[in-house]
Design a protein around this motif. Structure first.
Motif, PDB file in Angstrom:
ATOM      1  N   MET A 115       0.837  -1.208   0.000  1.00  8.39           N
ATOM      2  CA  MET A 115       0.000   0.000   0.000  1.00  8.39           C
ATOM      3  C   MET A 115       0.874   1.261   0.000  1.00  8.39           C
ATOM      4  N   LEU A 116       1.980   1.227   0.731  1.00 12.46           N
ATOM      5  CA  LEU A 116       2.908   2.366   0.714  1.00 12.46           C
ATOM      6  C   LEU A 116       3.567   2.517  -0.653  1.00 12.46           C
ATOM      7  N   LEU A 117       4.013   1.403  -1.229  1.00 15.89           N
ATOM      8  CA  LEU A 117       4.615   1.454  -2.565  1.00 15.89           C
ATOM      9  C   LEU A 117       3.635   2.043  -3.571  1.00 15.89           C
ATOM     10  N   LEU A 132      -9.537   5.815   2.574  1.00 15.73           N
ATOM     11  CA  LEU A 132     -10.125   5.251   3.792  1.00 15.73           C
ATOM     12  C   LEU A 132     -10.589   3.804   3.600  1.00 15.73           C
ATOM     13  N   PRO A 133     -11.270   3.476   2.496  1.00 16.04           N
ATOM     14  CA  PRO A 133     -11.653   2.065   2.313  1.00 16.04           C
ATOM     15  C   PRO A 133     -10.436   1.126   2.246  1.00 16.04           C
ATOM     16  N   ARG A 134      -9.364   1.545   1.581  1.00 16.81           N
ATOM     17  CA  ARG A 134      -8.165   0.701   1.506  1.00 16.81           C
ATOM     18  C   ARG A 134      -7.521   0.575   2.884  1.00 16.81           C
ATOM     19  N   LEU A 135      -7.492   1.675   3.627  1.00 17.84           N
ATOM     20  CA  LEU A 135      -6.942   1.645   4.980  1.00 17.84           C
ATOM     21  C   LEU A 135      -7.789   0.744   5.883  1.00 17.84           C
ATOM     22  N   LEU A 140      -8.722  -4.467   8.757  1.00 15.94           N
ATOM     23  CA  LEU A 140      -9.392  -5.774   8.815  1.00 15.94           C
ATOM     24  C   LEU A 140      -8.381  -6.909   8.652  1.00 15.94           C
ATOM     25  N   LEU A 141      -7.415  -6.718   7.760  1.00 13.08           N
ATOM     26  CA  LEU A 141      -6.386  -7.734   7.562  1.00 13.08           C
ATOM     27  C   LEU A 141      -5.579  -7.944   8.839  1.00 13.08           C
TER      28      LEU A 141
END
Length: 161
Positions: A115-117, A132-135, A140-141
């Motif tokens: 996600m940072l890359l 926000l949804p990806r975060l 959740l992961l």
């Protein structure tokens, strides 16, 4: 890309992930037999070379450009070091965390780093903003990792299962 091609790519990605616990478990046993995790890491990487060279020869791939090799930035050669890091840590950690715990933690680390890359478009990747949804998906992961690692052994932190 057709649906069938897309499904094939998804299947190959799942297969790539599925081989990780097998590789790690086998290498952990090899480490015990060879006397140290780094010997097992070296053996694993040597077998990788022995498997890959005939494939390269069978496909008749041209030799890489010497001009590129001499001009490539140093960071482009770090992949091999990261591979050694992963294999060696898998050999050491899998027996302690269990296959599911190690893979869950490794996967969480991969997703968070990915996600940072993506967010910063590092190493030539297309930028994919951290939303926000990806975060929330990452949270959740991580929650899933906690449940996988600690869900069946209350009070025992990082203890072998």
């Amino acid at each position: 890309m057709s649906t069938l091609q897309w499904a094939g790519l998804l299947g190959l990605a799942a297969f790539a992930g599925a081989v990780v616990p097998f590789q790690s478990a086998i290498n952990s046993n090899l480490a015990r037999g060879l006397g140290h995790p780094l010997w097992a890491t070296l053996a694993s990487l040597l077998v990788s070379v022995l498997v890959l060279l005939p494939v390269i020869l069978a496909l008749r791939l041209p030799l890489p450009s010497l001009a590129f090799i001499s001009k490539a930035p140093m960071w482009m050669w770090a992949g091999g070091a990261f591979g050694v890091c992963f294999v060696a840590l898998a050999v050491v950690l899998l027996p302690k965390l269990g296959a599911s715990g190690f893979v869950a933690l490794a996967l969480a680390g991969q997703v968070l780093a990915s996600m940072l890359l993506d967010h910063f478009g590092l190493f030539g990747l297309v930028e994919k903003q951290l939303t926000l949804p990806r975060l929330f998906g990452a949270v959740l992961l991580v929650a899933g990792v906690v449940l996988i690692q600690f869900g069946n052994s209350p009070g025992r932190v990082l203890a072998p299962q």
